[in-house]
Structure formats: C-alpha cells, structure tokens
Scaffold this motif. Structure first.
Motif, PDB file in Angstrom:
ATOM      1  N   HIS A 120       0.835  -1.200   0.000  1.00  0.00           N
ATOM      2  CA  HIS A 120       0.000   0.000   0.000  1.00  0.00           C
ATOM      3  C   HIS A 120       0.875   1.258   0.000  1.00  0.00           C
ATOM      4  O   HIS A 120       0.650   2.192  -0.774  1.00  0.00           O
ATOM      5  CB  HIS A 120      -0.918  -0.021   1.221  1.00  0.00           C
ATOM      6  CG  HIS A 120      -1.724   1.226   1.389  1.00  0.00           C
ATOM      7  ND1 HIS A 120      -2.713   1.587   0.490  1.00  0.00           N
ATOM      8  CD2 HIS A 120      -1.664   2.223   2.312  1.00  0.00           C
ATOM      9  CE1 HIS A 120      -3.232   2.757   0.880  1.00  0.00           C
ATOM     10  NE2 HIS A 120      -2.613   3.154   1.968  1.00  0.00           N
ATOM     11  N   TYR A 121       1.891   1.277   0.855  1.00  0.00           N
ATOM     12  CA  TYR A 121       2.793   2.437   0.904  1.00  0.00           C
ATOM     13  C   TYR A 121       3.490   2.649  -0.437  1.00  0.00           C
ATOM     14  O   TYR A 121       3.680   3.777  -0.875  1.00  0.00           O
ATOM     15  CB  TYR A 121       3.853   2.254   1.999  1.00  0.00           C
ATOM     16  CG  TYR A 121       3.353   2.465   3.411  1.00  0.00           C
ATOM     17  CD1 TYR A 121       2.269   3.292   3.676  1.00  0.00           C
ATOM     18  CD2 TYR A 121       3.981   1.851   4.489  1.00  0.00           C
ATOM     19  CE1 TYR A 121       1.824   3.487   4.971  1.00  0.00           C
ATOM     20  CE2 TYR A 121       3.547   2.041   5.793  1.00  0.00           C
ATOM     21  CZ  TYR A 121       2.462   2.859   6.038  1.00  0.00           C
ATOM     22  OH  TYR A 121       2.040   3.048   7.319  1.00  0.00           O
ATOM     23  N   LEU A 122       3.890   1.531  -1.072  1.00  0.00           N
ATOM     24  CA  LEU A 122       4.572   1.695  -2.362  1.00  0.00           C
ATOM     25  C   LEU A 122       3.619   2.206  -3.431  1.00  0.00           C
ATOM     26  O   LEU A 122       4.023   2.920  -4.342  1.00  0.00           O
ATOM     27  CB  LEU A 122       5.238   0.389  -2.798  1.00  0.00           C
ATOM     28  CG  LEU A 122       6.506   0.036  -2.025  1.00  0.00           C
ATOM     29  CD1 LEU A 122       7.109  -1.247  -2.564  1.00  0.00           C
ATOM     30  CD2 LEU A 122       7.536   1.155  -2.096  1.00  0.00           C
ATOM     31  N   GLY A 123       2.352   1.838  -3.315  1.00  0.00           N
ATOM     32  CA  GLY A 123       1.347   2.405  -4.220  1.00  0.00           C
ATOM     33  C   GLY A 123       1.253   3.917  -4.041  1.00  0.00           C
ATOM     34  O   GLY A 123       1.206   4.676  -5.012  1.00  0.00           O
ATOM     35  N   LEU A 124       1.266   4.365  -2.780  1.00  0.00           N
ATOM     36  CA  LEU A 124       1.248   5.810  -2.510  1.00  0.00           C
ATOM     37  C   LEU A 124       2.510   6.462  -3.055  1.00  0.00           C
ATOM     38  O   LEU A 124       2.470   7.546  -3.643  1.00  0.00           O
ATOM     39  CB  LEU A 124       1.160   6.075  -1.003  1.00  0.00           C
ATOM     40  CG  LEU A 124      -0.111   5.607  -0.301  1.00  0.00           C
ATOM     41  CD1 LEU A 124       0.005   5.833   1.204  1.00  0.00           C
ATOM     42  CD2 LEU A 124      -1.328   6.330  -0.843  1.00  0.00           C
ATOM     43  N   SER A 126       4.256   5.466  -5.511  1.00  0.00           N
ATOM     44  CA  SER A 126       4.116   5.492  -6.957  1.00  0.00           C
ATOM     45  C   SER A 126       3.302   6.715  -7.405  1.00  0.00           C
ATOM     46  O   SER A 126       3.656   7.401  -8.371  1.00  0.00           O
ATOM     47  CB  SER A 126       3.451   4.187  -7.366  1.00  0.00           C
ATOM     48  OG  SER A 126       3.194   4.186  -8.706  1.00  0.00           O
TER      49      SER A 126
END
Lengths: 168, 241
Positions: A120-124, A126
């Motif tokens: 989820h953090y990596l999606g943010l 991104s």
C-alpha cells in the motif's frame, strides 16, 4: 485556514478574492484550490472573533467591496501560532494498533499485515513519483511538499521492516 | 514469455562452522517487461537471490531459467558469455574500470556483446545524456563523485539493452536530485519494455515497480502488484493521505 489567512493579511490588507489569488500564487499546486465561499465564511468568523476588521470600500458601478485588515489581537494569535512548535507525525496510528491487536484475535497474522501495508505504501509512493514527474520544476513549494511526503513514506517503510524483524 | 523463472531455488553458505541457508526454496517467475522490486530486512536473502539470477553466486539446488533456457547448470565461462548478451547488472558499488574513460566504460559491454561501434556510441550518448553526465564522458571514473559513478554504472548496465536489468541497491549513493535523473531513466527504459529486477530499500525507486516481492528468512512471504490510485495536484494527493 484561519491562520493561513491571518498570515496573508499580516503582509497587507486584502479582500477575499485577493486572498484566494495569494494562496494560489504562494503555494502553486501544493494547496488544494481554495474555495472562495470558504474564504468569506472564514473571514466572517475571524471578524466576529475580533482578529480582523473589515472596511467597506466604494467602487464605481459595483457593490462595495470589503477589505480586511489584521487587528492587534489577530497579530498576537498569529505570532503564537508561528512561535509554538508544530506537532510531528504520530506513530501509534491505526496500522500499529492493527499490527499489535490482530494476531491476538486470530483474524490475521502479522506477516500478512506488514506485507499488505508495504505494498500500500509503495502504491502511494508510486502516486507521488507520478505527481513529482508532472509538477513544474519552478513550483518549488509543491516539490518540497511532495519530497516531504516521500521521506515520511520512506520512514514508514523502514519502520515496517523493523516491525517485521521484531514481531513477525 | 518468462524472462526469469526459478524452481525451488536454494542457496546454503557452507563455508563457516554451521551451514547458513540464505535462500530457501524460491519459486519466482518474471515476465518480459515487468519491473519487480525485491524488499525485505537485511539477511532475508535478497542480494543472494539476485546474484544467483545473474550467475554471480552458484545455487546450491533448484533451477534457474533465463529466456526459457536453463542456466543454473552452465559453466563459469558460459555464464560470462550469457551476462554479456543478456544481463545488465548494477550494484551498490560501481566496479567501473579505473583506467578507461566514462564513455568507454559504458560502451564496452555493448561492444563485447557484438554491437556495431556506431550503435554502441549512440546508445552511450543517449544514456549519459539522460543521466546528465554527457560532459563527463571523457573523464576517468576516479574523477567523478560517488553519485556520478553510480549513474555511470547504471548507464553501463543498460548499454546492451539486456533481457533483464538486475540491480542491488542501485541508488545507495545518490542525493535527491541525482535520484530524480535515475528514476526518470528507469521509468523510461521500463516503459520501452526493459525487464527489471531490483533489490532496494529506496521507496522512491521501488515505487516505480509494477510488482513487489517481499523476502523474509530466505523465503517469499508476499508477491503482489503495486497499484496506483490517484491523480490530482500535490495539495490534493497529500491532503487525501
């Protein structure tokens, strides 16, 4: 928004629309486009609290416009705001509570929670990468805001790794 | 088509008093054009995994397939040939050839792989330009800062347009402005179809990936897509957080 408007009025007296423009010019895309109605509502409340004073200025062919001045009391409130330290980010957040409590209930294991949160953090991150690529290089304030958010995310990810090492 | 496939891949270091399992049965499949970030605590086996994929570390058991050919059984020299043609590698440390110019360091892999000198030069000029290093082409690596050398190493790894770019902490030495150049280049080559497998702690770089593989204690504990969500201005996106 109260204190933001007080700060702008400390620079010079202005009417509502000028304040909207000043927010846009100062913050670039870092400030979600301010709503003029909200600005007038806030100014009304500041006036009621004695932090600003409104003066009617006559205009030819148009209704009078109100120009707002900062009062002495307004300046005091602004100074207190500027001088006091600002709260940092909280760590005992919703995820932390889940991480500690969920395994007790048997609903989820910590490894799965940590892994999902990391994605989820990596999606943010991104999203922030895309945003940074789209932001004009001279929009300095917006770029600093994005970089700040990225550094916070990096810290969140490093901390997830600590949780994984110690709790999982 | 899978560019990389591993079957029950295991690495046990048996040099010391006690054998240390570093990678314990990894099944991984990377499709052409994918960008996979590999994350996990130190000691979780990420570097060992990526080194094995590039033939820099021999596997203990299991299989490694590259471009649908089995490669874990190759000899050292066959691996060396394969790396020239198919694999770009970039590490935390740069391993540049000290007595060659930056330009030659970047061109060399392409020339060794059989590219025409003109093509190798054009590719080099493009890569160094994209990484803001065009004016350093004639310098020796030793004259460059750590961040510049890191970018040269990335340019070199991409010079062949390899089947896969393998990277182990490739942004360890970069400040935020240099990182932006590297992010942009990685994003561009990925859009052009470059397959990338990258070990990193750097969330900005990992955020470019399509997919995240999390390792823990030598095993894959999570493997899933990184989903993008929003568009908006800086103020809106950051407020929504």
């Amino acid at each position: 928004m109260r204190l933001h408007l007080l700060a702008l009025l400390a620079k010079e007296p202005a009417h509502g629309y000028e304040l909207k423009q000043a927010l846009e010019q100062t913050f670039g895309s870092a400030y979600p486009s301010p709503n003029i109605g909200q600005i007038y509502v806030t100014l009304g409340r500041l006036e009621k609290d004695g932090l600003v004073r409104a003066v009617d200025v006559e205009q030819s062919n148009r209704p009078n416009k109100k120009v707002y001045y900062l009062t002495t009391k307004g300046r005091e409130i602004l100074t207190v705001w500027v001088d006091e330290p600002t709260e940092g980010p909280r760590v005992r957040d919703e995820f932390f509570m889940k991480l500690v409590l969920a395994p007790l209930t048997g609903i989820a294991d910590r490894m799965a929670l940590i892994s999902r949160q990391r994605r989820h953090y990596l999606g943010l991150m991104s999203d922030l990468n895309d945003l940074l690529a789209r932001t004009e290089p001279d929009d300095r304030v917006a770029i600093l805001l994005i970089e700040g958010a990225m550094l916070h995310l990096q810290a969140d990810l490093d901390w997830l790794e600590r949780c994984q090492e110690d709790l999982a | 088509m899978s560019v990389i496939r591993t079957v029950n891949l295991v690495k046990i270091y048996s040099g010391g008093a006690v054998p240390v399992p570093a990678v314990r049965g990894v099944d991984l499949r990377v499709e052409a054009g994918e960008f996979v970030a590999v994350m996990g605590p130190s000691g979780s086996g990420k570097s060992t995994l990526v080194h094995m994929l590039g033939g820099l570390d021999a596997r203990t058991s299991g299989e490694i397939w590259l471009d649908e050919k089995r490669v874990d059984t190759l000899s050292e020299s066959a691996w060396a040939l394969l790396r020239r043609k198919k694999i770009g590698f970039v590490f935390q440390f740069f391993n540049l050839v000290a007595n060659m110019t930056v330009a030659d360091n970047v061109e060399l892999p392409a020339l060794l792989a059989g590219a025409a000198p003109k093509d190798a030069r054009e590719r080099r000029e493009h890569l160094l330009g994209a990484l803001n290093l065009a004016d350093r082409a004639d310098s020796a690596p030793g004259q460059l800062s750590g961040g510049e050398q890191q970018r040269v190493a990335l340019a070199r790894a991409l010079a062949n347009q390899p089947s896969v770019l393998l990277a182990d902490e490739p942004t360890g030495n970069l400040d935020s402005r240099n990182t932006r150049d590297v992010l942009r280049l990685l994003s561009d080559v990925h859009k052009e179809g470059q397959t990338i497998v990258m070990v990193t702690h750097d969330a900005r770089v990992a955020g470019l990936a399509d997919r995240l593989v999390s390792l823990f204690d030598g095993e894959i504990v999570d493997d899933g897509r990184i989903t993008r969500r929003r568009t908006g201005t800086a103020g809106e996106v950051i407020d929504l957080r």
